[in-house]
Write an enzyme that holds these catalytic residues in place. Sequence first.
Site, PDB file in Angstrom:
ATOM      1  CG  PHE A 173       6.139   6.670  -0.541  1.00 41.09           C
ATOM      2  CD1 PHE A 173       7.389   6.834  -1.102  1.00 41.09           C
ATOM      3  CD2 PHE A 173       5.894   5.527   0.209  1.00 41.09           C
ATOM      4  CE1 PHE A 173       8.400   5.905  -0.884  1.00 41.09           C
ATOM      5  CE2 PHE A 173       6.894   4.587   0.418  1.00 41.09           C
ATOM      6  CZ  PHE A 173       8.154   4.768  -0.118  1.00 41.09           C
ATOM      7  CG  LEU A 283      -4.004   9.562  15.048  1.00 40.15           C
ATOM      8  CD1 LEU A 283      -3.446  10.383  16.208  1.00 40.15           C
ATOM      9  CD2 LEU A 283      -4.228   8.114  15.481  1.00 40.15           C
ATOM     10  CB  CYS A 293      -2.830   2.026  -2.107  1.00 38.76           C
ATOM     11  SG  CYS A 293      -2.435   2.678  -3.700  1.00 38.76           S
ATOM     12  CE  LYS A 296      -2.376  -2.029  -5.250  1.00 33.57           C
ATOM     13  NZ  LYS A 296      -0.924  -1.919  -5.080  1.00 33.57           N
TER      14      LYS A 296
END
Length: 463
Positions: A173, A283, A293, A296
């Site tokens: 992550f 936001l 990332c 994809k």
Amino acid sequence: MRVCVIGTGYVGLVTGVCLSHIGHEVICVDNNEEKVKLMQSGQSPIYEPGLSELMKSSSESGRLHFTSDLAKGVNHGEILFIAVGTPPLPTGESDTRYVEAVARGIGNYLNCGYKVIVNKSTVPIGSGDWVRMIVLDGVAERQKTLVTTGGSPVKESEIQIETNFDVVSNPEFLREGSAVYDTFNPDRIVLGGNSEKATAMMEELYQPIIKREFAEDKSLPAVPVVVTDLSSAEMIKYAANSFLATKISFINEVANICDRVGADVTQVAKGIGLDSRIGSKFLQAGIGWGGSCFPKDVSALIHTADDYGYNAELLKSAVSVNKRQRLTLLEKLQHELKILKGKTVGLLGLTFKPDTDDMRDAPALDLIEQLNRLGAKVKAYDPIVSQSGLSHGLSNVIIETNAEMLADGCDALVLVTDWQEFLKLDYSKMAKSMINKTLIDGRNFLDRKAVEEAGFRYVGIGR
Ligand code: UDX
Ligand code: UDX
């Protein structure tokens, strides 16, 4: 513990360096020889804040080595990370040929002792079992060569040893530009697999991080570890990225409506973000998402859904809103300059986000293509690209090495990437050297009032 990381890209290199920093003995394997030479000389092939310092200290401590020899890496590691790229195919599905090549290679060299094979790369859902099958193919291939080259037939016990491995999914992550920070300060660690032994070894591997020993705030509670099955772990990765991408497309949609009703999306984002169910991050309305990332992973999840007969229309809309968002900048430029042919446009920033050198699917590339098509002259300054000589997709862009020089002779400036240094530019000096003093803030990043006082006509996105 002894670790081997295969694939030293944005994920693999950061993972290998950070694991060696917390005390593990790491061998990083890459099939790109010059990359390996560069890393052996102590240099990082990618720009990531904090990475080269850790690389240097870990290499000096003898806990970090680089090689292109896969066999050496497989023999060394009790934990083998597959971290090679899984780029999107034109159809949108993931190109897993590199994962396959590496998994097969691991099978060819598996020899002794129990190993945990870790899918770090983002692989299509259900790949965990597929990787196991490929590794076993590699083992079988090796046995065949053993037998056919007149080697003594492989004993049953030896076959047992070689299939003595489990596959674990451990999705990453990491955000580019903060990958080292994110590694030491994760919100959670996800482990997918069906072997308690493998899961236990992975938890042992990550203990120093779980216990926050390298965290910015060491007083935080231990990092939650989500232990689940392979497919759920793989889905967590896709769902996380797809949600974040959808959240950005959502605020961009709201921005486009704000533009028409005269509301200010930065105020709207503040007002909704304070709702704990929404949260204020991701936001920031603007030109939209790019990088290696989000595009994809969202298209891969859409593709997987299609494979299983489900039409993921919400995700498809998030992608189409994002694509259209890149044209919003162009529309605003046309609205300000009318005819773009023969005009000069200066881009502030090129990379898909700040603090990275990654140009993969950067929104700037689409904007440059459109501007060239319409006959505009394009100049650009980017803190990293201007220094690094990166030229991918920038053949007919004049690259300036100084942001303030960029403004010289421009009819409009467009802020494409929210680099911190763009907050400190001398905008009044820049305005004086421009013909038409328009600044389009593609990331709603600048202080509108200050830019207007400097002499610009400021145009935001939904602001
Ligand atoms: C990674 C993950 O692989 C991807 O799934 C995730 O979503 C984003 O981060 P990335 O690190 O960006 O992708 O991959 P890339 O930058 O393409 O690096 C892959 C590395 O693997 C390259 O250095 C390449 O030389 C190496 N490689 C590729 C091998 O060593 N062996 C191969 O067979 C193929
Ligand atoms: C993302 C995920 O954040 C990370 O968890 C995952 O492992 C890899 O993909 P990354 O793509 O490196 O990380 O960058 P991120 O910071 O997520 O930004 C992605 C794109 O969204 C960038 O183009 C950025 O400019 C854009 N973005 C981000 C917005 O447009 N608005 C926002 O509010 C946040």
